[in-house]
Design a protein around this motif. Structure first.
Motif, short mmCIF file in Angstrom:
data_model
loop_
_atom_site.label_atom_id
_atom_site.label_comp_id
_atom_site.label_asym_id
_atom_site.label_seq_id
_atom_site.Cartn_x
_atom_site.Cartn_y
_atom_site.Cartn_z
N GLN A 15 0.82 -1.21 0.00
CA GLN A 15 0.00 0.00 0.00
C GLN A 15 0.85 1.26 0.00
O GLN A 15 0.48 2.27 -0.60
CB GLN A 15 -0.94 0.00 1.22
CG GLN A 15 -1.95 -1.13 1.19
CD GLN A 15 -2.81 -1.08 -0.07
OE1 GLN A 15 -3.43 -0.07 -0.36
NE2 GLN A 15 -2.83 -2.16 -0.82
N CYS A 16 2.00 1.20 0.65
CA CYS A 16 2.91 2.36 0.68
C CYS A 16 3.43 2.66 -0.72
O CYS A 16 3.53 3.82 -1.11
CB CYS A 16 4.06 2.12 1.65
SG CYS A 16 5.00 0.61 1.33
N LEU A 18 1.94 1.95 -3.56
CA LEU A 18 0.83 2.51 -4.34
C LEU A 18 0.58 3.96 -3.96
O LEU A 18 0.19 4.76 -4.81
CB LEU A 18 -0.43 1.67 -4.12
CG LEU A 18 -0.38 0.25 -4.65
CD1 LEU A 18 -1.62 -0.53 -4.22
CD2 LEU A 18 -0.23 0.24 -6.15
N THR A 19 0.80 4.30 -2.70
CA THR A 19 0.54 5.65 -2.23
C THR A 19 1.65 6.61 -2.63
O THR A 19 1.39 7.72 -3.08
CB THR A 19 0.39 5.65 -0.69
OG1 THR A 19 -0.66 4.75 -0.34
CG2 THR A 19 0.11 7.03 -0.16
N GLU A 20 2.91 6.20 -2.46
CA GLU A 20 4.04 7.10 -2.73
C GLU A 20 5.22 6.31 -3.32
O GLU A 20 6.18 6.01 -2.62
CB GLU A 20 4.45 7.81 -1.44
CG GLU A 20 5.47 8.91 -1.67
CD GLU A 20 5.08 9.89 -2.77
OE1 GLU A 20 4.02 10.51 -2.69
OE2 GLU A 20 5.87 10.01 -3.72
N ALA A 50 2.10 13.00 1.81
CA ALA A 50 2.16 11.71 1.13
C ALA A 50 2.70 10.62 2.06
O ALA A 50 2.18 9.50 2.08
CB ALA A 50 3.04 11.83 -0.12
N ARG A 52 2.56 10.68 5.37
CA ARG A 52 1.53 10.44 6.40
C ARG A 52 0.43 9.52 5.86
O ARG A 52 -0.06 8.66 6.57
CB ARG A 52 0.91 11.76 6.87
CG ARG A 52 1.83 12.59 7.75
CD ARG A 52 1.07 13.77 8.36
NE ARG A 52 1.96 14.77 8.89
CZ ARG A 52 2.61 14.68 10.04
NH1 ARG A 52 2.47 13.61 10.77
NH2 ARG A 52 3.40 15.65 10.43
N GLU A 53 0.06 9.70 4.59
CA GLU A 53 -0.96 8.83 3.99
C GLU A 53 -0.44 7.39 3.89
O GLU A 53 -1.18 6.45 4.19
CB GLU A 53 -1.34 9.37 2.60
CG GLU A 53 -2.37 8.52 1.88
CD GLU A 53 -3.74 8.51 2.54
OE1 GLU A 53 -4.02 9.39 3.38
OE2 GLU A 53 -4.53 7.61 2.21
N ALA A 54 0.81 7.23 3.49
CA ALA A 54 1.40 5.88 3.40
C ALA A 54 1.44 5.22 4.77
O ALA A 54 1.13 4.03 4.90
CB ALA A 54 2.80 5.95 2.80
N HIS A 56 -0.59 5.90 7.19
CA HIS A 56 -1.99 5.64 7.56
C HIS A 56 -2.55 4.37 6.90
O HIS A 56 -3.29 3.61 7.53
CB HIS A 56 -2.85 6.86 7.20
CG HIS A 56 -4.29 6.69 7.45
ND1 HIS A 56 -4.83 6.66 8.73
CD2 HIS A 56 -5.32 6.50 6.60
CE1 HIS A 56 -6.13 6.48 8.63
NE2 HIS A 56 -6.45 6.37 7.36
N VAL A 57 -2.20 4.15 5.63
CA VAL A 57 -2.79 3.02 4.91
C VAL A 57 -2.03 1.71 5.12
O VAL A 57 -2.52 0.65 4.69
CB VAL A 57 -2.92 3.31 3.39
CG1 VAL A 57 -3.81 4.51 3.15
CG2 VAL A 57 -1.57 3.46 2.73
N CYS A 58 -0.89 1.75 5.76
CA CYS A 58 -0.12 0.51 6.01
C CYS A 58 -0.94 -0.42 6.92
O CYS A 58 -1.21 -0.08 8.07
CB CYS A 58 1.23 0.84 6.65
SG CYS A 58 2.20 -0.63 7.03
#
Length: 69
Positions: A15-16, A18-20, A50, A52-54, A56-58
Motif C-alpha cells: 500500500q505504501c 501505491l501511495t508514494e 504523502a 503520512r498517507e502511506a 496511515h494506509v499501512c
C-alpha cells in the motif's frame, strides 16, 4: 522528518508503494518495504502529507514518520 520501517511487522501489502512510489518500493524476494529515502523535508507539505498517507494506509502499522525536532 525521519521515515522508519519495521521490517518485522511489514506484511508486504504494498500500500505504501501505491501511495508514494517515489519513497517506497518492495523487496523482490519477500515483498517487504524498501525505503527509497529515510527523510522527508518537513517544509515540503505535499511530501509530508504523502508519507503520512502511506503510514496511515499501512495495514500492519510497519511505517512511521518521526519528527526529530
Amino acid at each position: 522528518m525521519r521515515i522508519e520501517a519495521d521490517l518485522d511487522r511489514c506484511v508486504g501489502a504494498g500500500q505504501c508503494v501505491l501511495t508514494e512510489p517515489a519513497l517506497f518500493d518492495q523487496n523482490d524476494e519477500d515483498g517487504r518495504v524498501v525505503l527509497l529515502a529515510t527523510e522527508v523535508d518537513d517544509g515540503d507539505d505535499s511530501a509530508v502529507a504523502a508519507v503520512r498517507e502511506a503510514v496511515h494506509v499501512c495495514p500492519s502499522g510497519a511505517l512511521s514518520l518521526v519528527d526529530d525536532r
